[in-house]
Write a protein that holds these residues in place. Structure first.
Motif, PDB file in Angstrom:
ATOM      1  N   PRO A 187       0.826  -1.205   0.000  1.00  0.00           N
ATOM      2  CA  PRO A 187       0.000   0.000   0.000  1.00  0.00           C
ATOM      3  C   PRO A 187       0.858   1.253   0.000  1.00  0.00           C
ATOM      4  N   GLY A 188       0.418   2.254  -0.746  1.00  0.00           N
ATOM      5  CA  GLY A 188       0.969   3.590  -0.609  1.00  0.00           C
ATOM      6  C   GLY A 188       0.129   4.320   0.433  1.00  0.00           C
ATOM      7  N   TYR A 189       0.155   5.648   0.392  1.00  0.00           N
ATOM      8  CA  TYR A 189      -0.604   6.433   1.377  1.00  0.00           C
ATOM      9  C   TYR A 189      -2.104   6.194   1.163  1.00  0.00           C
ATOM     10  N   THR A 190      -2.739   5.580   2.162  1.00  0.00           N
ATOM     11  CA  THR A 190      -4.143   5.175   2.047  1.00  0.00           C
ATOM     12  C   THR A 190      -4.902   5.689   3.264  1.00  0.00           C
ATOM     13  N   ARG A 191      -6.128   6.181   3.027  1.00  0.00           N
ATOM     14  CA  ARG A 191      -6.888   6.835   4.116  1.00  0.00           C
ATOM     15  C   ARG A 191      -7.330   5.848   5.193  1.00  0.00           C
ATOM     16  N   THR A 192      -6.478   5.662   6.203  1.00  0.00           N
ATOM     17  CA  THR A 192      -6.826   4.839   7.364  1.00  0.00           C
ATOM     18  C   THR A 192      -6.333   5.574   8.605  1.00  0.00           C
ATOM     19  N   ASP A 193      -6.656   5.024   9.772  1.00  0.00           N
ATOM     20  CA  ASP A 193      -6.190   5.649  11.019  1.00  0.00           C
ATOM     21  C   ASP A 193      -4.669   5.698  11.090  1.00  0.00           C
ATOM     22  N   ARG A 194      -4.022   4.693  10.507  1.00  0.00           N
ATOM     23  CA  ARG A 194      -2.544   4.656  10.527  1.00  0.00           C
ATOM     24  C   ARG A 194      -1.973   5.920   9.876  1.00  0.00           C
ATOM     25  N   VAL A 195      -2.539   6.306   8.747  1.00  0.00           N
ATOM     26  CA  VAL A 195      -2.032   7.479   8.031  1.00  0.00           C
ATOM     27  C   VAL A 195      -2.321   8.760   8.817  1.00  0.00           C
ATOM     28  N   VAL A 196      -3.470   8.805   9.478  1.00  0.00           N
ATOM     29  CA  VAL A 196      -3.784   9.977  10.316  1.00  0.00           C
ATOM     30  C   VAL A 196      -2.727  10.087  11.422  1.00  0.00           C
ATOM     31  N   ARG A 197      -2.380   8.922  12.023  1.00  0.00           N
ATOM     32  CA  ARG A 197      -1.366   8.947  13.098  1.00  0.00           C
ATOM     33  C   ARG A 197      -0.013   9.405  12.567  1.00  0.00           C
ATOM     34  N   LEU A 198       0.360   8.941  11.367  1.00  0.00           N
ATOM     35  CA  LEU A 198       1.646   9.358  10.780  1.00  0.00           C
ATOM     36  C   LEU A 198       1.645  10.860  10.522  1.00  0.00           C
ATOM     37  N   ALA A 199       0.509  11.374  10.022  1.00  0.00           N
ATOM     38  CA  ALA A 199       0.411  12.816   9.743  1.00  0.00           C
ATOM     39  C   ALA A 199       0.520  13.600  11.045  1.00  0.00           C
ATOM     40  N   GLU A 200      -0.150  13.106  12.105  1.00  0.00           N
ATOM     41  CA  GLU A 200      -0.100  13.806  13.399  1.00  0.00           C
ATOM     42  C   GLU A 200       1.327  13.828  13.948  1.00  0.00           C
ATOM     43  N   ALA A 201       2.039  12.710  13.781  1.00  0.00           N
ATOM     44  CA  ALA A 201       3.428  12.645  14.285  1.00  0.00           C
ATOM     45  C   ALA A 201       4.281  13.680  13.560  1.00  0.00           C
ATOM     46  N   GLN A 202       4.061  13.839  12.252  1.00  0.00           N
ATOM     47  CA  GLN A 202       4.845  14.829  11.499  1.00  0.00           C
ATOM     48  C   GLN A 202       4.405  16.247  11.837  1.00  0.00           C
ATOM     49  N   ALA A 203       3.115  16.410  12.152  1.00  0.00           N
ATOM     50  CA  ALA A 203       2.601  17.746  12.491  1.00  0.00           C
ATOM     51  C   ALA A 203       3.244  18.255  13.776  1.00  0.00           C
ATOM     52  N   ASN A 204       3.661  17.313  14.646  1.00  0.00           N
ATOM     53  CA  ASN A 204       4.347  17.719  15.883  1.00  0.00           C
ATOM     54  C   ASN A 204       5.656  18.446  15.603  1.00  0.00           C
ATOM     55  N   THR A 205       6.170  18.281  14.381  1.00  0.00           N
ATOM     56  CA  THR A 205       7.444  18.941  14.067  1.00  0.00           C
ATOM     57  C   THR A 205       7.215  20.345  13.490  1.00  0.00           C
ATOM     58  N   GLY A 206       5.994  20.892  13.614  1.00  0.00           N
ATOM     59  CA  GLY A 206       5.776  22.304  13.286  1.00  0.00           C
ATOM     60  C   GLY A 206       4.926  22.599  12.066  1.00  0.00           C
ATOM     61  N   ARG A 207       4.682  21.602  11.201  1.00  0.00           N
ATOM     62  CA  ARG A 207       3.850  21.873  10.021  1.00  0.00           C
ATOM     63  C   ARG A 207       2.400  21.514  10.332  1.00  0.00           C
ATOM     64  N   SER A 208       1.460  22.111   9.582  1.00  0.00           N
ATOM     65  CA  SER A 208       0.046  21.791   9.831  1.00  0.00           C
ATOM     66  C   SER A 208      -0.289  20.457   9.168  1.00  0.00           C
ATOM     67  N   LEU A 209      -1.394  19.863   9.630  1.00  0.00           N
ATOM     68  CA  LEU A 209      -1.831  18.589   9.029  1.00  0.00           C
ATOM     69  C   LEU A 209      -2.068  18.749   7.531  1.00  0.00           C
ATOM     70  N   GLY A 210      -2.709  19.883   7.171  1.00  0.00           N
ATOM     71  CA  GLY A 210      -3.002  20.153   5.748  1.00  0.00           C
ATOM     72  C   GLY A 210      -1.724  20.176   4.923  1.00  0.00           C
ATOM     73  N   GLU A 211      -0.690  20.811   5.459  1.00  0.00           N
ATOM     74  CA  GLU A 211       0.597  20.882   4.725  1.00  0.00           C
ATOM     75  C   GLU A 211       1.195  19.486   4.536  1.00  0.00           C
ATOM     76  N   ILE A 212       1.034  18.666   5.554  1.00  0.00           N
ATOM     77  CA  ILE A 212       1.614  17.314   5.455  1.00  0.00           C
ATOM     78  C   ILE A 212       0.898  16.502   4.376  1.00  0.00           C
ATOM     79  N   TYR A 213      -0.434  16.557   4.376  1.00  0.00           N
ATOM     80  CA  TYR A 213      -1.166  15.833   3.321  1.00  0.00           C
ATOM     81  C   TYR A 213      -0.779  16.373   1.934  1.00  0.00           C
ATOM     82  N   GLN A 214      -0.625  17.701   1.834  1.00  0.00           N
ATOM     83  CA  GLN A 214      -0.246  18.283   0.532  1.00  0.00           C
ATOM     84  C   GLN A 214       1.124  17.788   0.069  1.00  0.00           C
ATOM     85  N   THR A 215       2.066  17.700   1.020  1.00  0.00           N
ATOM     86  CA  THR A 215       3.410  17.203   0.666  1.00  0.00           C
ATOM     87  C   THR A 215       3.311  15.792   0.111  1.00  0.00           C
ATOM     88  N   TRP A 216       2.501  14.952   0.753  1.00  0.00           N
ATOM     89  CA  TRP A 216       2.334  13.576   0.260  1.00  0.00           C
ATOM     90  C   TRP A 216       1.674  13.591  -1.119  1.00  0.00           C
TER      91      TRP A 216
END
Ligand code: NAD
Length: 262
Positions: A187-216
């Protein structure tokens, strides 16, 4: 296309939600009997009821921690007691934590190896003898795009899932003469809770959730994340009679994310 899955017996691991659940529902829609599992009964029982309601298929929920040898043995014997033997095994488990090398303890490595590699080995050891007797079987390992292109910040996944691919290729060679097909799906990036958790972990480093999804999304030629049922379609096909000449393959469902040729 008739996939020939009616009344086949499938065990889909880690399937109260996400990719496992979607794969279970995909197989159930085609008339397979489906056993599902997760560590706690709460979501699992609801998932079993919903899959049954939507597809009419027999669904057997079993509480099992895939990191526990005893639970895995109990899981397989529950299926055997109810329906005979596992004909289609979909190996899957929760993903390992994200983060760079120095964030992970040795216990994190051990847990990732247990859960994302050895659980598949254990399950294969339990189901392969009966598949060989029947001279028919399907083993499908849910891995990740990380087996073809390491993803930054996912060192546990990048390292441990490669072992699954080596294992599956060897197993495909050994089991081919018995009509048992062994494949990996990535699987690549697929809409599940796992991906939400990965996005949240990256958001802790200062970027917004929206920015992280856009980067992907920018890295994916199709410009969006996958839905779980788009991934499940490949699992269902590989489990079917129609996939009869596909074994030892490692196939992405990634919207074109992987940059390599093969
Ligand atoms: P998810 O978090 O949505 O669902 C995980 C499922 O696994 C749940 O049903 C959970 O109950 C179950 N589970 C977790 N640990 C378990 C254990 N020890 N024993 C039994 N069941 C357990 O995750 P998902 O997105 O469906 O991911 C499934 C697998 O695919 C993971 O290994 C994940 O890393 C991998 N993956 C997912 C994506 C993605 O974008 N979603 C991409 C690449 C790889």
């Amino acid at each position: 296309m008739d996939l020939g899955l009616r009344d086949r017996i499938a065990l889909v691991c880690a399937s109260s939600k996400g990719l496992g659940r979607a794969a279970a529902e995909g197989l159930a829609k085609e008339g397979a009997k489906v056993a599902i599992c997760a560590r706690s009964a709460e979501l699992l029982v609801v998932a079993a009821e919903e899959i049954h309601k939507r597809t009419g298929a027999d669904v057997l929920p079993s509480v099992a921690d895939l990191g526990s040898e005893r639970d895995v043995e109990r899981l397989v014997s529950n299926v055997e007691r109810k329906w005979g033997s596992v004909e289609i095994l979909v190996n899957n488990a929760g993903g390992p934590p994200s983060g760079p090398f120095e964030n992970h303890s040795f216990e994190d490595w051990d847990r990732a190896i247990q859960l994302n590699f050895l659980s598949a080995v254990r399950l294969c050891r339990l189901v392969v003898p009966r598949m060989k007797e029947k001279r028919w079987g399907r083993i499908i390992n849910i891995t990740s795009i990380t087996v073809k292109q390491p993803v930054e910040g996912l060192i546990l996944s990048n390292a441990v899932r490669a072992a699954v691919v080596g294992f599956a290729k060897s197993l495909a060679n050994e089991l081919g003469p018995f009509g048992i097909l062994v494949n990996n799906v990535c699987p690549g990036y697929t809409r599940t809770d796992r991906v939400v958790r990965l996005a949240e972990a990256q958001a802790n480093t200062g970027r917004s959730l929206g920015e992280i999804y856009q980067t992907w999304e920018k890295q994916i030629p199709l410009g969006r994340l996958a839905e779980p049922d788009e991934f499940a379609s490949l699992v269902t096909f590989l489990a079917s009679e129609r996939a009869s000449y596909i074994t030892g393959a490692t196939i992405p469902v990634d919207g074109g994310f992987i940059k390599a040729l093969l």
